[in-house]
Motif scaffolding. Sequence first.
Motif, short mmCIF file in Angstrom:
data_model
loop_
_atom_site.label_atom_id
_atom_site.label_comp_id
_atom_site.label_asym_id
_atom_site.label_seq_id
_atom_site.Cartn_x
_atom_site.Cartn_y
_atom_site.Cartn_z
N THR A 22 0.84 -1.19 0.00
CA THR A 22 0.00 0.00 0.00
C THR A 22 0.87 1.24 0.00
N PRO A 23 0.42 2.32 -0.63
CA PRO A 23 -0.77 2.38 -1.47
C PRO A 23 -0.48 1.79 -2.85
N THR A 82 3.67 -0.56 -5.93
CA THR A 82 3.17 0.81 -5.73
C THR A 82 3.70 1.64 -6.89
#
Lengths: 112, 111
Positions: free
Chosen positions: A7-8, A107
């Motif tokens: 994440t993100p 990411t």
Amino acid sequence: DSGVTQTPKHLITATGQRVTLRCSPRSGDLSVYWYQQSLDQGLQFLIHYYNGEERAKGNILERFSAQQFPDLHSELNLSSLELGDSALYFCASSVWPWSPQHFGDGTRLSIL
Amino acid sequence: SQELEQSPQSLIVQEGKNLTINCTSSKTLYGLYWYKQKYGEGLIFLMMLQKGGEEKSHEKITAKLDEKKQQSSLHITASQPSHAGIYLCGADGEGAQKLVFGQGTRLTINP
């Protein structure tokens, strides 16, 4: 689904800023690796942690740092961002350093 | 430092045809990994080879590490659209602490 969670998924920021990317390894995996993938450089190894300790470093810039926490999740910190830092950042995990690595979905970092 | 060179860089084949992708190392290979990547997505682990002459198969994909352990090949039999993607070989660099990757082979399957 590899079991590795990053994440993100997407991050858009400006030059000079600082960001933190997070990785949760597969259950039971003690090793975490970070890679950078860009069109011109391909997939490049950044750093490897095993059970909280740094085991190997690749061509990781001094502006980048990482750590692995007691619960084995890892964070990659990127600071003083430059346009050239725009890339896909992958986390991978494995049970041991010599067992197959399983990759997260990455990411995507875009620097404007 | 270890370098991996993949050939061809891109490949377009007709559905149903066989194909081979090669991975050549500048140093002896002690662990060779094959991965598949859909564009912009994560890498999917396919196979790991460690011993010279070792050959492994999964469904219609076969990978082999040559006896001298400096080259590996990935062979796909009767290709299908689901085989399309980027294939990367990776090797243990400096004692299994990190992976060095080839530049990838982009495979397109035409119907």
